[in-house]
Write a protein that holds these residues in place. Structure first.
Motif, mmCIF file in Angstrom:
data_model
loop_
_atom_site.group_PDB
_atom_site.id
_atom_site.type_symbol
_atom_site.label_atom_id
_atom_site.label_comp_id
_atom_site.label_asym_id
_atom_site.label_seq_id
_atom_site.Cartn_x
_atom_site.Cartn_y
_atom_site.Cartn_z
ATOM 1 N N ARG A 5 0.878 -1.301 -0.201
ATOM 2 C CA ARG A 5 0.362 0.390 0.382
ATOM 3 C C ARG A 5 0.744 0.984 -0.299
ATOM 4 N N LYS A 6 0.446 2.178 -0.560
ATOM 5 C CA LYS A 6 1.266 3.481 -0.603
ATOM 6 C C LYS A 6 0.660 4.085 0.295
ATOM 7 N N THR A 7 1.580 4.949 1.048
ATOM 8 C CA THR A 7 1.216 5.619 2.181
ATOM 9 C C THR A 7 2.086 7.049 2.310
ATOM 10 N N THR A 8 0.964 7.490 2.259
ATOM 11 C CA THR A 8 0.695 9.522 2.078
ATOM 12 C C THR A 8 1.848 10.134 3.222
ATOM 13 N N ARG A 9 2.551 11.014 3.432
ATOM 14 C CA ARG A 9 3.062 11.664 4.205
ATOM 15 C C ARG A 9 2.608 12.555 4.765
ATOM 16 N N LYS A 10 2.763 13.046 5.646
ATOM 17 C CA LYS A 10 2.384 14.052 6.323
ATOM 18 C C LYS A 10 3.110 15.431 5.635
ATOM 19 N N LYS A 11 2.536 16.491 4.620
ATOM 20 C CA LYS A 11 2.990 17.881 4.550
ATOM 21 C C LYS A 11 3.602 18.133 5.456
ATOM 22 N N LYS A 12 4.810 18.818 5.416
ATOM 23 C CA LYS A 12 5.831 19.330 6.170
ATOM 24 C C LYS A 12 5.681 20.483 6.790
ATOM 25 N N ASP A 13 5.165 21.191 7.727
ATOM 26 C CA ASP A 13 4.967 22.178 8.133
ATOM 27 C C ASP A 13 6.021 23.768 7.187
ATOM 28 N N PRO A 14 5.575 24.420 6.561
ATOM 29 C CA PRO A 14 7.156 24.812 6.808
ATOM 30 C C PRO A 14 7.197 26.504 7.296
#
Length: 90
Positions: A5-14
């Motif tokens: 399964r492809k896991t989506t990583r949480k976007k890094k907060d800029p």
């Protein structure tokens, strides 16, 4: 065969504070250009290898200025992290 399964990583907060640098990273940033000047045409990996060897060859007294910078940067990061957490928890 099990499907991956492809896991989506949480976007890094800029807006999140940048991590603190280690003493070795301060040393490497300061000496990288010197290594390249002494060894023209050197491969990227070799630069890191030479920096690592140089760092290991240094005694504790020679490392003190870099460790001082790292300690100050760590305090900066902790302070910024606390302010960031306070801003985002409200």
């Amino acid at each position: 065969m099990a499907e991956k399964r492809k896991t989506t990583r949480k976007k890094k907060d800029p807006d999140a504070p940048k991590r603190s640098l280690s003493a070795y990273m301060f040393f490497a940033n300061e000496n990288r250009d010197i290594i390249r000047a002494e060894n023209p045409g050197i491969a990227f990996g070799q630069v890191g290898k030479l920096l690592g060897e140089k760092w290991k060859a240094m005694n504790a007294d020679e490392k003190v200025p870099y460790e001082t910078k790292a300690e100050a940067d760590k305090k900066r990061y902790e302070k910024e992290k606390a302010e960031y957490a306070k801003r985002n928890s409200a």
